[in-house]
Design a protein around this motif. Sequence first.
Motif, PDB file in Angstrom:
ATOM      1  N   ALA A 293      -4.679   3.624   2.093  1.00  0.00           N
ATOM      2  CA  ALA A 293      -4.987   3.140   0.748  1.00  0.00           C
ATOM      3  C   ALA A 293      -4.176   3.891  -0.297  1.00  0.00           C
ATOM      4  CB  ALA A 293      -6.478   3.269   0.472  1.00  0.00           C
ATOM      5  N   ASN A 294      -4.135   5.214  -0.182  1.00  0.00           N
ATOM      6  CA  ASN A 294      -3.353   6.003  -1.131  1.00  0.00           C
ATOM      7  C   ASN A 294      -1.879   5.633  -1.074  1.00  0.00           C
ATOM      8  OD1 ASN A 294      -5.396   7.584  -2.319  1.00  0.00           O
ATOM      9  ND2 ASN A 294      -5.419   8.986  -0.589  1.00  0.00           N
ATOM     10  N   ALA A 295      -1.362   5.424   0.142  1.00  0.00           N
ATOM     11  CA  ALA A 295       0.057   5.097   0.291  1.00  0.00           C
ATOM     12  C   ALA A 295       0.383   3.701  -0.219  1.00  0.00           C
ATOM     13  CB  ALA A 295       0.465   5.222   1.763  1.00  0.00           C
TER      14      ALA A 295
ATOM     15  N   LEU B 281     -10.431 -11.023  -2.362  1.00  0.00           N
ATOM     16  CA  LEU B 281     -11.715 -10.557  -1.850  1.00  0.00           C
ATOM     17  C   LEU B 281     -11.946  -9.096  -2.210  1.00  0.00           C
ATOM     18  CD1 LEU B 281     -14.244 -11.069  -0.174  1.00  0.00           C
ATOM     19  CD2 LEU B 281     -12.916 -10.474   1.880  1.00  0.00           C
ATOM     20  N   ALA B 282     -10.918  -8.268  -2.068  1.00  0.00           N
ATOM     21  CA  ALA B 282     -11.062  -6.849  -2.409  1.00  0.00           C
ATOM     22  C   ALA B 282     -11.361  -6.671  -3.892  1.00  0.00           C
ATOM     23  CB  ALA B 282      -9.787  -6.094  -2.025  1.00  0.00           C
ATOM     24  N   ALA B 283     -10.663  -7.419  -4.739  1.00  0.00           N
ATOM     25  CA  ALA B 283     -10.892  -7.312  -6.179  1.00  0.00           C
ATOM     26  C   ALA B 283     -12.321  -7.704  -6.534  1.00  0.00           C
ATOM     27  CB  ALA B 283      -9.898  -8.189  -6.929  1.00  0.00           C
TER      28      ALA B 283
ATOM     29  N   VAL C  41      -9.672  -0.940  -0.424  1.00  0.00           N
ATOM     30  CA  VAL C  41      -8.223  -1.134  -0.410  1.00  0.00           C
ATOM     31  C   VAL C  41      -7.685  -1.007   1.015  1.00  0.00           C
ATOM     32  CG1 VAL C  41      -6.015  -0.181  -1.198  1.00  0.00           C
ATOM     33  CG2 VAL C  41      -7.924  -0.401  -2.798  1.00  0.00           C
ATOM     34  N   ALA C  42      -8.191  -0.020   1.767  1.00  0.00           N
ATOM     35  CA  ALA C  42      -7.738   0.170   3.147  1.00  0.00           C
ATOM     36  C   ALA C  42      -8.083  -1.039   4.007  1.00  0.00           C
ATOM     37  CB  ALA C  42      -8.367   1.439   3.726  1.00  0.00           C
ATOM     38  N   THR C  43      -9.272  -1.609   3.810  1.00  0.00           N
ATOM     39  CA  THR C  43      -9.668  -2.810   4.553  1.00  0.00           C
ATOM     40  C   THR C  43      -8.740  -3.973   4.214  1.00  0.00           C
ATOM     41  OG1 THR C  43     -11.977  -2.086   4.574  1.00  0.00           O
ATOM     42  CG2 THR C  43     -11.558  -4.416   4.979  1.00  0.00           C
ATOM     43  N   MET C  44      -8.418  -4.130   2.949  1.00  0.00           N
ATOM     44  CA  MET C  44      -7.503  -5.182   2.507  1.00  0.00           C
ATOM     45  C   MET C  44      -6.154  -5.065   3.218  1.00  0.00           C
ATOM     46  SD  MET C  44      -5.990  -5.667  -1.359  1.00  0.00           S
ATOM     47  CE  MET C  44      -5.071  -4.108  -1.232  1.00  0.00           C
TER      48      MET C  44
END
Length: 419
Positions: free
Chosen positions: A203-205, A410-412, A390-393
Motif C-alpha cells: 500500500a505504501n509503495a 470499491l476501495a474509495a 489500499v493493499a486489498t485493492m
Amino acid sequence: MKSNIAIFVLAIIVGLTGCARHEQSLTGGITIAVPQWYAPEKVASLAHVIADWNATHPQAAVSCKVLPGKRDALLQKILLAAQRGELADAVLVRNEWLGRLAAEGLIDPLPDALAATVRRSALPSLLLAIGDGQRIWATPFDADALVVWLRRDLADERDPKWTDQPWSLDRLASLAAKLTDRTNPAAVRYGFAFQGARSPNAANAFLPWYFGRGGRAVDEQGNLTLDAAPAAAALAWLMSLVKSGAAPSAAASLEQNDVFNGLAGGAFAMTLGGSWERGMLARQSHFGDRIKAMPAPTASERNTTTLLGGWSFVLLKKRHTDIAGFLALTLSGLVQREKLSHDSLLPVTVASLQQPWFLTSPDGPTLRQALLNGESLPFHKDLDFYLDTVATMIAEVSLGKQTPSEAAGLAAENIRQKK
C-alpha cells in the motif's frame, strides 16, 4: 560522535523538566524500546547518544529494550505490551501507528516544551504525521522516503540520452521497456517490478503513483480519502507495465523483500523502494554502486512526489520525568549528522538538510528533495484500515479479479463509509 554532545543537555533539561502531567517522579533509570533493526549495536548514533546521556545523568541512565519480530507483527506486540504497562518509558514506532496508539489511550502527547522543540526543528513534511493539529504526539527519530532505484549502467547502455528528457511516468515506462532483457528466456531481466501482494508495504509503495496522479490521502475536512479516478489511473499504469512485458506477470506474489532481492540480484533493473535500502544494496548487491536513486515521477512532468514516512519515539503513560530531555537530545545536530554519515538513516530536522552529504552523495539531491517536498500520511486512528483497503485493492487488480476502475471505486467507497 564526540562526547561534547553533553554540552547541549543542560540547556535542554532546563526547558523540559516538570512539563508532563503523567510522568512519574522516578529515581531509577529510563528504558526505551526499539525494533531489532534499531538496536544500539546496529545504530551507532543511538548507542552514542545513550552513552553521552548516561555519562551526565547516572541517576537516570538509559537502557534499551530490543523488540524482536518483523515490522508487520510489531504493532500488535507494542499494543499488548503497552496495555499491560510493561513496555518502556518511550518506544520507537512507525508514524502510521501513532493515531491508533493515541486513540486507544496508550500514549500521551509530548509535553509543551518538547512539542515546541519538535515544531521548531522537525521537517514540516513530517508534522502532518506526528500531530493532530493541536498536539504533537511523537519525537521523530528516522525519516524514510520511497524513491525509484535505477540501474544507471543499464540505462546508459540501453538509452544513452535518457537523462535528456523530463522524468515522468511515461518516461519511466519507456525506459522500463528498454531495460527489459529477454535474451535468456529462462532468466528474463525485467525493466521494472512492483509489490502486488497484499500488505501494508505494498500500500505504501502504491501511494507515490497515486499522489503522482493528483490523489489525496485526506480531504478538505481532514478525513481519510481515496480518490477513485487517480487510484484507478495509477493501477492501470502499473498493470500496463505488466501487459507490455516490462514488469513480471507474477506481480501479485511479489512482496517488499522479493522486489529488493530482485533488484540486488540483477533480476530487475528498476523498482520503487525505500531510502533505507541504500545501505543494504551496498552490503548485499554486486550492483550497488551502479544503482541510482531517482524521484518518483508524476504524470505532469513538472513535479515529483513521494511518500515520506519514518519512526518516532512516543511517550507511554507511566514514565520517567527525564525522558523528555533524552528525546530532545536525539534531535541535536550532532545526532542527525551521525545518523546520516554512520548509519545511513535520513535526518528529521530542517537544519540537517544543509549537510554536505546532500551535495556530495549521488543520492543526496533526490533524498533532500524527498525530505523537503514529500507527503506524509496523516495522523489518524483509522490509518491501518486505510492501508489495508489500499493493499486489498492492489491485490485484487494484480490477481486479475477486478479491473482498476472496479477496485478503485470499491476501495474509495469503503474508506468513505468508514467515516
